[in-house]
Design a protein around this motif. Structure first.
Motif, mmCIF file in Angstrom:
data_model
loop_
_atom_site.group_PDB
_atom_site.id
_atom_site.type_symbol
_atom_site.label_atom_id
_atom_site.label_comp_id
_atom_site.label_asym_id
_atom_site.label_seq_id
_atom_site.Cartn_x
_atom_site.Cartn_y
_atom_site.Cartn_z
ATOM 1 N N GLU A 68 21.678 5.136 10.214
ATOM 2 C CA GLU A 68 20.383 5.807 10.323
ATOM 3 C C GLU A 68 19.215 4.836 10.403
ATOM 4 N N ASP A 69 19.441 3.616 10.799
ATOM 5 C CA ASP A 69 18.319 2.667 10.822
ATOM 6 C C ASP A 69 18.176 1.944 12.155
ATOM 7 N N GLN A 70 18.736 2.524 13.221
ATOM 8 C CA GLN A 70 18.667 1.898 14.537
ATOM 9 C C GLN A 70 17.676 2.592 15.473
ATOM 10 N N VAL A 71 17.553 3.898 15.339
ATOM 11 C CA VAL A 71 16.729 4.695 16.241
ATOM 12 C C VAL A 71 15.834 5.619 15.415
ATOM 13 N N LEU A 72 14.581 5.730 15.831
ATOM 14 C CA LEU A 72 13.641 6.581 15.109
ATOM 15 C C LEU A 72 12.893 7.479 16.073
ATOM 16 N N LEU A 73 12.314 8.522 15.530
ATOM 17 C CA LEU A 73 11.470 9.439 16.290
ATOM 18 C C LEU A 73 10.110 9.506 15.622
ATOM 19 N N VAL A 74 9.063 9.429 16.440
ATOM 20 C CA VAL A 74 7.700 9.520 15.922
ATOM 21 C C VAL A 74 6.916 10.478 16.811
ATOM 22 N N THR A 75 6.088 11.302 16.197
ATOM 23 C CA THR A 75 5.324 12.306 16.926
ATOM 24 C C THR A 75 3.968 11.758 17.367
ATOM 25 N N ARG A 76 3.380 12.425 18.354
ATOM 26 C CA ARG A 76 2.027 12.053 18.784
ATOM 27 C C ARG A 76 1.037 12.234 17.647
ATOM 28 N N GLN A 77 1.208 13.305 16.880
ATOM 29 C CA GLN A 77 0.296 13.541 15.766
ATOM 30 C C GLN A 77 0.327 12.393 14.759
ATOM 31 N N ALA A 78 1.531 11.902 14.467
ATOM 32 C CA ALA A 78 1.645 10.795 13.515
ATOM 33 C C ALA A 78 0.993 9.539 14.064
ATOM 34 N N PRO A 124 3.685 0.479 7.634
ATOM 35 C CA PRO A 124 4.090 0.985 6.315
ATOM 36 C C PRO A 124 3.669 2.423 6.032
ATOM 37 N N GLN A 125 2.646 2.922 6.710
ATOM 38 C CA GLN A 125 2.154 4.274 6.416
ATOM 39 C C GLN A 125 2.457 5.264 7.538
ATOM 40 N N LEU A 126 3.254 4.868 8.487
ATOM 41 C CA LEU A 126 3.557 5.738 9.625
ATOM 42 C C LEU A 126 4.790 6.587 9.324
ATOM 43 N N PRO A 127 4.648 7.912 9.280
ATOM 44 C CA PRO A 127 5.826 8.762 9.036
ATOM 45 C C PRO A 127 6.692 8.870 10.294
ATOM 46 N N VAL A 128 7.961 8.571 10.140
ATOM 47 C CA VAL A 128 8.903 8.655 11.263
ATOM 48 C C VAL A 128 10.170 9.356 10.790
ATOM 49 N N PHE A 129 10.959 9.823 11.755
ATOM 50 C CA PHE A 129 12.259 10.412 11.474
ATOM 51 C C PHE A 129 13.332 9.424 11.938
ATOM 52 N N TRP A 130 14.211 9.023 11.020
ATOM 53 C CA TRP A 130 15.311 8.148 11.408
ATOM 54 C C TRP A 130 16.483 9.011 11.855
ATOM 55 N N LEU A 131 17.026 8.716 13.016
ATOM 56 C CA LEU A 131 18.058 9.545 13.630
ATOM 57 C C LEU A 131 19.441 8.942 13.429
ATOM 58 N N GLU A 132 20.402 9.780 13.143
ATOM 59 C CA GLU A 132 21.777 9.345 12.886
ATOM 60 C C GLU A 132 22.470 8.964 14.187
ATOM 61 N N THR A 133 23.045 7.759 14.209
ATOM 62 C CA THR A 133 23.878 7.319 15.330
ATOM 63 C C THR A 133 25.177 6.753 14.765
ATOM 64 N N SER A 134 26.049 6.317 15.638
ATOM 65 C CA SER A 134 27.314 5.734 15.178
ATOM 66 C C SER A 134 27.097 4.443 14.401
ATOM 67 N N ALA A 135 25.901 3.876 14.497
ATOM 68 C CA ALA A 135 25.586 2.653 13.757
ATOM 69 C C ALA A 135 24.811 2.930 12.477
ATOM 70 N N LEU A 161 12.535 5.839 19.756
ATOM 71 C CA LEU A 161 12.447 4.383 19.849
ATOM 72 C C LEU A 161 13.643 3.725 19.182
ATOM 73 N N GLU A 162 14.268 2.791 19.876
ATOM 74 C CA GLU A 162 15.350 2.008 19.287
ATOM 75 C C GLU A 162 14.797 0.676 18.796
ATOM 76 N N ILE A 163 15.156 0.282 17.562
ATOM 77 C CA ILE A 163 14.674 -0.995 17.038
ATOM 78 C C ILE A 163 15.818 -1.837 16.463
ATOM 79 N N GLY A 164 17.052 -1.440 16.768
ATOM 80 C CA GLY A 164 18.198 -2.265 16.383
ATOM 81 C C GLY A 164 18.260 -2.538 14.898
ATOM 82 N N ASN A 165 18.416 -3.814 14.567
ATOM 83 C CA ASN A 165 18.539 -4.207 13.158
ATOM 84 C C ASN A 165 17.203 -4.606 12.550
ATOM 85 N N GLU A 166 16.114 -4.136 13.139
ATOM 86 C CA GLU A 166 14.791 -4.590 12.718
ATOM 87 C C GLU A 166 14.047 -3.568 11.857
ATOM 88 N N ARG A 167 14.762 -2.669 11.166
ATOM 89 C CA ARG A 167 14.060 -1.630 10.402
ATOM 90 C C ARG A 167 13.118 -2.229 9.362
#
Length: 312
Positions: free
Chosen positions: A292-302, A279-290, A265-271
């Motif tokens: 580590e706060d623009q794109v995240l990954l979240v699992t079905r389990q989470a 607040p309690q959802l565990p996600v992985f923030w992915l590194e991009t050229s902008a 999921l991309e959320i731009g500057n809205e981290r």
């Protein structure tokens, strides 16, 4: 008696390099905004000049002896270039809407005012393999939700030849543009396009969901430059905190995903707004050229755990 408009500096020059420098100055003087494929006046000027003259956008504009920068430009072509810059400044439309072309990771895409100009950082992750570690041999069904002009769907199909991709959007106009790009790249047999409000027409189950949704918060929407206002508001506006679509997506997604599926999921500057909303959802923030706060990954389990927690 009305005040006469302040005259703008005209684009001038007898070589390609001179046109680029003059055009860049005109863009700066006019105060146009960037962010739809370029980040500064010089790069946008180079794009407009090269495109108008029918030259490759990666042409050599260095000071080397054989540089295209030194190529002379006859008066009739100068007039065409000048007119294009005048249109860019007068209309405040993104350059991509004037050229009807945008590029992501070196791949050309058609675009017009029916769809947002493609610029997702998810494209980087598809191209450099950053997502591959989260996939498996069981990854077959990929959904590009809020597909817009279809660029991420196309890049996903190119990155993973073994998967089937569905590009979905709430906008029939956007899907018409996506159809042009699917056909342009010869991917009709591997990309299906689907009209859907969120996941309502997309039961899946999906192994991977890519999503660059409308996420701009209300205050930011009110302050957007004209270039962004030229784009479909539906593709940008995410409600008061920008998270309206994301809330709906996260609530519906677990029932539409396979056990080991993930959402990118991309959320731009809205981290900050995202973390306040979840607040309690565990996600992985992915590194991009902008960063580590623009794109995240979240699992079905989470997402499933979050749903159970919310229901308590």
């Amino acid at each position: 008696m009305s005040t006469p408009a302040t005259p703008r500096t005209a684009v001038t020059g007898d070589t390609i390099g001179a046109l680029v420098e003059s055009g860049a100055q005109c863009l700066r003087s006019a105060g146009v905004s960037f962010g739809h494929g370029t980040t500064n006046a010089h790069d946008e000027a180079a794009w407009l000049v090269l495109w108008r003259l029918g030259l490759p956008l990666d042409s050599d504009l260095s000071d080397a002896p054989d540089s295209i920068k030194k190529q002379p430009v006859p008066p009739d072509q100068l007039a065409l270039v000048a007119t294009l810059f005048e249109e860019r400044i007068a209309t405040r439309k993104p350059a991509a809407y004037l050229t009807r072309e945008a590029w992501l990771q070196g791949v050309p895409f058609y675009v017009d005012e029916r769809a947002i100009v493609p610029r997702s950082f998810i494209a980087e992750l598809l191209a450099d393999g950053s997502v591959d570690g989260f996939l498996s041999e069981n990854t077959h069904q990929v959904l590009d939700l809020c597909t817009g002009n279809g660029s991420l769907a196309v890049l996903a199909a190119m990155a993973w030849p073994e998967v089937e991709v569905t590009g979905a959007d709430i906008s029939p106009d956007a899907l018409a543009v996506a159809r042009i790009n699917v056909d342009k790249h010869g991917l009709q047999d591997r990309i299906r396009l689907q009209l859907s409000d969120g996941l309502t027409a997309l039961p899946g189950p999906w192994d991977l969901i890519l999503c660059n949704p409308p996420y701009v918060n209300a205050a930011s929407m009110a302050a957007l430059p004209s270039e962004y206002r030229a784009e479909p508001e539906l593709a940008l506006a995410g409600g008061t905190d920008g998270m309206d679509f994301v809330r709906q997506l996260f609530a519906a997604a677990p029932a539409c995903m396979t056990e080991d599926a993930v959402i990118i999921l991309e959320i731009g500057n809205e981290r900050a707004y995202f973390e306040a909303a979840f607040p309690q959802l565990p996600v992985f923030w992915l590194e991009t050229s902008a960063g580590e706060d623009q794109v995240l990954l979240v699992t079905r389990q989470a997402l499933g755990a979050q749903a159970r927690l919310t229901a308590q």
